[in-house]
Each structure stands twice: as structure tokens, then as C-alpha cells.
Scaffold this motif. Sequence first.
Motif, mmCIF file in Angstrom:
data_model
loop_
_atom_site.group_PDB
_atom_site.id
_atom_site.type_symbol
_atom_site.label_atom_id
_atom_site.label_comp_id
_atom_site.label_asym_id
_atom_site.label_seq_id
_atom_site.Cartn_x
_atom_site.Cartn_y
_atom_site.Cartn_z
ATOM 1 N N MET A 1 6.852 23.938 15.611
ATOM 2 C CA MET A 1 6.520 24.767 14.469
ATOM 3 C C MET A 1 5.917 23.883 13.372
ATOM 4 O O MET A 1 6.419 22.806 13.088
ATOM 5 C CB MET A 1 7.756 25.479 13.961
ATOM 6 N N ILE A 2 4.858 24.352 12.762
ATOM 7 C CA ILE A 2 4.161 23.561 11.748
ATOM 8 C C ILE A 2 4.894 23.623 10.404
ATOM 9 O O ILE A 2 5.102 22.607 9.757
ATOM 10 C CB ILE A 2 2.719 24.065 11.567
ATOM 11 N N PHE A 3 5.259 24.841 9.986
ATOM 12 C CA PHE A 3 5.874 25.044 8.675
ATOM 13 C C PHE A 3 7.348 25.409 8.817
ATOM 14 O O PHE A 3 7.790 25.873 9.866
ATOM 15 C CB PHE A 3 5.163 26.167 7.923
ATOM 16 N N ALA A 81 -4.538 19.357 8.294
ATOM 17 C CA ALA A 81 -3.678 18.202 8.531
ATOM 18 C C ALA A 81 -2.922 18.358 9.850
ATOM 19 O O ALA A 81 -2.840 17.421 10.642
ATOM 20 C CB ALA A 81 -2.691 18.025 7.372
ATOM 21 N N ALA A 82 -2.399 19.552 10.096
ATOM 22 C CA ALA A 82 -1.672 19.809 11.347
ATOM 23 C C ALA A 82 -2.588 19.674 12.565
ATOM 24 O O ALA A 82 -2.187 19.106 13.588
ATOM 25 C CB ALA A 82 -1.042 21.198 11.308
ATOM 26 N N LEU A 83 -3.806 20.167 12.453
ATOM 27 C CA LEU A 83 -4.756 20.048 13.566
ATOM 28 C C LEU A 83 -5.106 18.589 13.866
ATOM 29 O O LEU A 83 -5.420 18.241 15.001
ATOM 30 C CB LEU A 83 -6.030 20.840 13.267
ATOM 31 N N HIS A 84 -5.038 17.746 12.838
ATOM 32 C CA HIS A 84 -5.271 16.311 13.029
ATOM 33 C C HIS A 84 -3.980 15.575 13.364
ATOM 34 O O HIS A 84 -3.930 14.346 13.312
ATOM 35 C CB HIS A 84 -5.926 15.710 11.780
ATOM 36 N N GLN A 87 1.748 14.828 9.888
ATOM 37 C CA GLN A 87 2.976 15.541 9.549
ATOM 38 C C GLN A 87 3.184 15.689 8.049
ATOM 39 O O GLN A 87 4.136 16.328 7.622
ATOM 40 C CB GLN A 87 4.177 14.831 10.169
ATOM 41 N N VAL A 88 2.305 15.087 7.254
ATOM 42 C CA VAL A 88 2.439 15.161 5.801
ATOM 43 C C VAL A 88 1.142 15.634 5.163
ATOM 44 O O VAL A 88 0.070 15.558 5.767
ATOM 45 C CB VAL A 88 2.844 13.800 5.183
ATOM 46 N N LEU A 89 1.271 16.118 3.961
ATOM 47 C CA LEU A 89 0.162 16.621 3.170
ATOM 48 C C LEU A 89 0.324 16.064 1.757
ATOM 49 O O LEU A 89 1.441 15.977 1.243
ATOM 50 C CB LEU A 89 0.232 18.155 3.139
ATOM 51 N N HIS A 90 -0.776 15.680 1.137
ATOM 52 C CA HIS A 90 -0.725 15.264 -0.268
ATOM 53 C C HIS A 90 -0.820 16.518 -1.132
ATOM 54 O O HIS A 90 -1.739 17.324 -0.957
ATOM 55 C CB HIS A 90 -1.865 14.298 -0.589
ATOM 56 N N ALA A 91 0.138 16.676 -2.017
ATOM 57 C CA ALA A 91 0.205 17.898 -2.823
ATOM 58 C C ALA A 91 0.716 17.588 -4.225
ATOM 59 O O ALA A 91 1.406 16.601 -4.455
ATOM 60 C CB ALA A 91 1.139 18.909 -2.152
#
Length: 97
Positions: A1-3, A81-84, A87-91
Motif C-alpha cells: 500500500m502506498i498511503f 515518487a511512488a512510481l519511482h 518511500q519519502v516525499l519532500h513536503a
Amino acid sequence: MIFKRVGASRPYPVHGLEPRDWAAIPPRTVRLDQLVTTKDTLQLSSLLDEDSTYYGDLFAHVVAWKGDLYLEDGLHRALRAALHQRQVLHARVHEVS
């Protein structure tokens, strides 16, 4: 699961931040599996656009409320980001009490 969870609305109170207010919040990394989305659909053109940040903030907008992190803006960035396989995102994370 992504989210952590897929939501379709913003359960937190209105925070009243304008774009310039978001810009004042320094970005940090957030794990995708800790995010709850506030949208359950995505414009595919936003995801596939090579320069999807041209008209907006470079960083996703996340609202921290009652122990959860809600992805208010930047669903296309999170999915990219998930497709690449990141596991993290800058936010930019805004705490709502």
C-alpha cells in the motif's frame, strides 16, 4: 500500500493558509505510508506532465492534525515518487491544533 489511507475530503478545520504562507514553511521529508490523502482521484495530465511544478509549489502541502498527516496538495507528486519507488516525499507540513 502506498498511503496510510485514501480519503476524499479534508477532515481538519480550515487553516486559512495562503500560498505565500505555505512558502514560509521549510520542507521536510515525509514517508508516503504515513500520509492520508484528501483526494481520491487524480488528473492524469498532472501526473504525466514533465514540468508539473511550473505553476505551483515545488513541495507538497501536508496538514498534521490529530496524529495524522493529510496530503492537502501534491497527490501527483506523491504518486510520481511512488512510481519511482521512493518511500519519502519532500513536503511543507503545517500543524493544526
